[in-house]
Design an enzyme around this catalytic site. Structure first.
Site, short mmCIF file in Angstrom:
data_model
loop_
_atom_site.label_atom_id
_atom_site.label_comp_id
_atom_site.label_asym_id
_atom_site.label_seq_id
_atom_site.Cartn_x
_atom_site.Cartn_y
_atom_site.Cartn_z
N ASP A 13 46.03 34.76 36.08
CA ASP A 13 46.62 35.21 37.35
C ASP A 13 48.07 34.78 37.52
OD1 ASP A 13 44.08 36.27 37.92
OD2 ASP A 13 43.42 34.35 38.72
N LYS A 16 50.74 38.60 34.94
CA LYS A 16 50.93 39.35 33.68
C LYS A 16 51.06 40.85 33.94
CE LYS A 16 47.04 37.57 32.22
NZ LYS A 16 46.80 36.53 33.26
N ASN A 38 36.71 41.10 33.34
CA ASN A 38 36.90 39.80 34.01
C ASN A 38 38.35 39.67 34.46
OD1 ASN A 38 37.63 39.75 31.28
ND2 ASN A 38 36.98 37.65 30.93
N GLY A 40 41.90 40.67 36.24
CA GLY A 40 42.29 41.36 37.47
C GLY A 40 43.80 41.28 37.59
N HIS A 41 44.45 42.41 37.44
CA HIS A 41 45.91 42.43 37.51
C HIS A 41 46.33 43.27 38.71
CE1 HIS A 41 45.57 40.92 33.49
NE2 HIS A 41 45.09 42.05 33.02
N THR A 128 32.99 35.21 35.93
CA THR A 128 33.16 36.35 36.84
C THR A 128 31.87 37.17 36.93
OG1 THR A 128 34.00 37.69 35.01
CG2 THR A 128 35.64 36.52 36.34
N ARG A 142 26.21 38.90 15.64
CA ARG A 142 26.04 40.18 14.92
C ARG A 142 24.88 41.01 15.46
NH1 ARG A 142 26.49 36.75 9.59
NH2 ARG A 142 25.19 35.55 11.03
N GLN A 223 43.36 37.04 30.80
CA GLN A 223 43.17 35.59 30.90
C GLN A 223 44.43 34.83 30.44
OE1 GLN A 223 40.42 37.50 29.24
NE2 GLN A 223 40.12 37.92 31.40
N THR A 299 39.52 39.95 41.03
CA THR A 299 38.25 40.45 40.52
C THR A 299 37.07 40.04 41.41
OG1 THR A 299 39.10 40.42 38.28
CG2 THR A 299 36.71 40.44 38.49
N GLY A 301 37.42 37.95 44.36
CA GLY A 301 37.79 37.61 45.73
C GLY A 301 37.67 36.12 46.04
N ARG A 304 41.46 30.93 45.03
CA ARG A 304 41.87 30.24 43.80
C ARG A 304 42.17 28.77 44.10
NH1 ARG A 304 45.85 35.27 42.24
NH2 ARG A 304 44.24 36.61 41.35
N GLY A 412 60.36 35.97 38.85
CA GLY A 412 59.81 36.81 39.92
C GLY A 412 60.11 36.21 41.27
N GLY A 414 59.17 38.11 44.16
CA GLY A 414 58.33 38.90 45.07
C GLY A 414 57.39 39.75 44.24
P1 GDP Z 1 47.54 38.63 36.34
O1 GDP Z 1 46.07 38.56 36.26
O2 GDP Z 1 48.23 37.65 35.46
O3 GDP Z 1 48.09 40.03 36.14
O4 GDP Z 1 47.93 38.20 37.83
P2 GDP Z 1 47.21 38.65 39.20
O5 GDP Z 1 47.60 40.05 39.49
O6 GDP Z 1 45.78 38.30 39.20
O7 GDP Z 1 47.88 37.66 40.24
C1 GDP Z 1 49.26 37.63 40.43
C2 GDP Z 1 49.59 37.98 41.89
O8 GDP Z 1 50.90 37.60 42.16
C3 GDP Z 1 49.52 39.47 42.19
O9 GDP Z 1 49.04 39.63 43.50
C4 GDP Z 1 50.96 39.93 42.09
O10 GDP Z 1 51.25 41.05 42.91
C5 GDP Z 1 51.67 38.71 42.58
N1 GDP Z 1 53.02 38.48 42.02
C6 GDP Z 1 53.42 38.62 40.72
N2 GDP Z 1 54.69 38.18 40.58
C7 GDP Z 1 55.09 37.76 41.80
C8 GDP Z 1 56.29 37.15 42.30
O11 GDP Z 1 57.25 36.91 41.58
N3 GDP Z 1 56.31 36.81 43.64
C9 GDP Z 1 55.26 37.05 44.47
N4 GDP Z 1 55.36 36.68 45.75
N5 GDP Z 1 54.11 37.61 44.02
C10 GDP Z 1 54.03 37.95 42.71
P1 IMO Z 2 43.37 37.50 34.46
O1 IMO Z 2 43.54 38.41 33.29
C1 IMO Z 2 41.60 33.85 36.11
C2 IMO Z 2 37.77 32.60 34.39
C3 IMO Z 2 36.55 32.63 35.28
C4 IMO Z 2 35.77 31.48 34.71
C5 IMO Z 2 36.04 31.59 33.22
C6 IMO Z 2 34.96 32.29 32.43
O2 IMO Z 2 43.35 38.19 35.78
O3 IMO Z 2 44.34 36.36 34.40
P2 IMO Z 2 34.27 34.84 32.22
O4 IMO Z 2 33.77 35.82 33.25
O5 IMO Z 2 35.52 35.27 31.54
O6 IMO Z 2 33.20 34.43 31.26
O7 IMO Z 2 34.61 33.51 33.07
O8 IMO Z 2 37.28 32.29 33.11
N1 IMO Z 2 38.52 33.86 34.28
C7 IMO Z 2 39.70 34.09 34.86
N2 IMO Z 2 40.42 33.33 35.70
N3 IMO Z 2 42.08 35.04 35.69
C8 IMO Z 2 41.37 35.80 34.82
O9 IMO Z 2 41.86 36.94 34.29
C9 IMO Z 2 40.10 35.36 34.40
N4 IMO Z 2 39.16 35.86 33.57
C10 IMO Z 2 38.19 34.92 33.49
O10 IMO Z 2 36.89 32.45 36.64
O11 IMO Z 2 36.30 30.27 35.17
MG MG Z 3 44.42 38.19 37.48
#
Ligand code: GDP
Ligand code: IMO
Ligand code: MG
Length: 429
Positions: A13, A16, A38, A40-41, A128, A142, A223, A299, A301, A304, A412, A414
């Site tokens: 999170d 990315k 798993n 969530g972007h 997740t 396998r 991840q 993913t 809710g 964190r 970043g 915002g």
């Molecule tokens: P990912 O899983 O690595 O793609 O990240 P997530 O999307 O789960 O979480 C990142 C959150 O931060 C998202 O809600 C983005 O919209 C937000 N975000 C990303 N870069 C920035 C930033 O530079 N500033 C702010 N305020 N929010 C950001």
């Molecule tokens: P993104 O791509 C944050 C965490 C889960 C749990 C552990 C194992 O959005 O950064 P799993 O369901 O993968 O077997 O769970 O990994 N986890 C994440 N935490 N961001 C993610 O993805 C995650 N994908 C899995 O919360 O602790």
């Molecule tokens: Mg994420």
């Protein structure tokens, strides 16, 4: 053209999705190489907000070919739901290609993921619940089901039968749950086959040809480094290789073709699920940062867990991934703090550790050693150049850059597509 790999530096999170989107109009292919839904972007484009799980974030840029590589585990119902949702919002998904070697997540593995966790009680991982772990376990044992198996019904049936022979015993005898019917699983999987067929290809060959033709290929990790099954905080990790090496095995891409490794580092730290987290804040400062940053899982809710930035982790991520460029995200979330502590080392049983400890037990007992930097107390969301940032914000970035051992090429300020400061090009010129 060489390939670029983009990874998360912490526990996921980091932003990315936004970083991939930033590169969008300068790349030709975007490859998801590990994990599944798993991930969530969240990507914000103008007034529109997209939450992507299984599809790579680059799909939002018109003309980019999205690829789901062999290292991914695919819940086909989620794949089609996500495609339908994006298509309904006007996103062109017709270029998507899916590896014939990727594994699918049969519904029994989603069931098992959830009951396993319940069974573990307070030893749970906090997954997740998407069937990720059991599906990778099947792959290694396998007994997994691959995309290509959907096109040979008798093989598919044999494999489902073999898997359920064991799993049904576990479900019934250990978990006291209803056994799962082979026919139901087979017919569900077959129901996706026709729609999936035009997307199924030898994605490794496609990537290799694209690179030969001078195209730019971005491999986007789900991840992050500390959730990597080999290099993360095992067992509190996901079940795939989320570090840059995973792009080679998970996309069928030789390491000699990778030229850049970009790591996304959040300006503070978050974690979802269980496991050690030295800089975690259990006070109102952490609550404040959670609210400012909107730190609730894309993913699941779940709120964190929140902590200050840890540059020991940043340096570890640099080393494990061979990072050439960092993108620091969410610097704007620190705008209102008077002081900003940064963890620079750990105290473990009275001994200072400047690097990640070898033993996981030690990491569980690590107390952060902080250097406290002054805040900037200014809204930086409008800044578009490094020079426009307040002096203390620049000092924060320079301090972090010096500690993590690779340049910070973008910052970043915002969530929006334009809310970024670019210091160095993220692509080879
Ligand atoms: P990912 O899983 O690595 O793609 O990240 P997530 O999307 O789960 O979480 C990142 C959150 O931060 C998202 O809600 C983005 O919209 C937000 N975000 C990303 N870069 C920035 C930033 O530079 N500033 C702010 N305020 N929010 C950001
Ligand atoms: P993104 O791509 C944050 C965490 C889960 C749990 C552990 C194992 O959005 O950064 P799993 O369901 O993968 O077997 O769970 O990994 N986890 C994440 N935490 N961001 C993610 O993805 C995650 N994908 C899995 O919360 O602790
Ligand atoms: Mg994420």
């Amino acid at each position: 053209m060489p390939a670029i790999v983009l990874v998360g530096a912490q526990w996921g999170d980091e932003g990315k999705g936004k970083a991939t989107d930033l590169l969008g109009d300068r790349i030709d292919y975007v490859v998801k190489f590990n994990g599944g839904n798993n991930a969530g972007h969240t990507v914000v484009v103008g007034q529109e907000k997209y939450a992507l799980h299984l599809l790579p974030s680059g799909i939002l840029t018109p003309g980019v070919t999205p690829i789901i590589g062999n290292g991914v585990v695919i819940d086909l119902s989620v794949l089609f739901q996500e495609l339908d949702d994006l298509t309904a919002r006007g996103v062109d998904c017709t270029l998507l290609q899916v590896s014939a070697n990727a594994h699918v997540i049969p519904s029994y593995n989603t069931v098992l993921d959830r009951v396993n966790e319940r069974f573990l009680g307070n030893r749970k991982i906090g997954t997740t619940g998407r069937g990720i772990g059991p599906t990778y376990a099947d792959k290694m044992s396998r007994v997994g089901i691959r995309v290509q198996d959907l096109y040979d019904e008798s093989i598919l049936r044999q494999k489902v039968e073999a898997a359920l022979e064991f799993k049904n015993q576990v479900l019934a005898k250990i978990y006291n749950r209803r056994a799962i019917d082979v026919d139901e699983v087979v017919s569900e999987l077959l129901s996706y086959a026709d729609r999936l067929a035009p997307m199924v290809t030898d994605t490794s060959l496609e990537i290799s040809r694209a690179l030969d033709e001078g195209k730019t290929v971005l491999c986007e990790a789900g991840q992050a480094t500390l959730l990597d099954v080999d290099h993360g905080t095992y067992p509190y990790v996901t079940s795939s290789n989320a570090t840059s090496g995973g792009a080679c095995t998970g996309a069928g891409l030789p390491p000699t073709r990778v030229d850049r490794v970009i790591a996304v580092l959040k300006a503070f730290t978050t974690r979802v699920g269980e496991g050690p987290f030295p800089t975690e804040l259990h006070d109102e400062v952490g609550d404040r940062l959670r609210v400012i940053g909107g730190e609730f899982g894309t993913t699941t809710g779940r709120p964190r867990r929140i902590g200050w930035l840890d540059v020991v982790i940043g340096r570890y991520a640099q080393r494990i991934n061979g990072v050439t460029d960092f993108v620091v995200t969410k610097l704007d979330n620190l705008d209102t703090f008077d002081e900003i502590p940064v963890c620079v080392a750990y105290d473990i049983n009275g001994v200072r550790h400047d690097e990640m400890p070898v033993s996981q037990s030690d990491f569980h007992h690590a107390t952060p050693i902080y250097e406290v930097l002054p805040g900037w107390k200014t809204d930086i969301s409008g800044c578009r150049t490094f020079e426009e940032l307040p002096e203390n914000a620049r000092a924060y970035i320079e301090f972090v850059e010096q500690r993590i051992g690779a340049r910070i090429s973008a910052i970043g300020v915002g969530p929006g597509r334009d809310e970024i400061i670019q210091r160095h090009s993220l692509l080879s010129d």
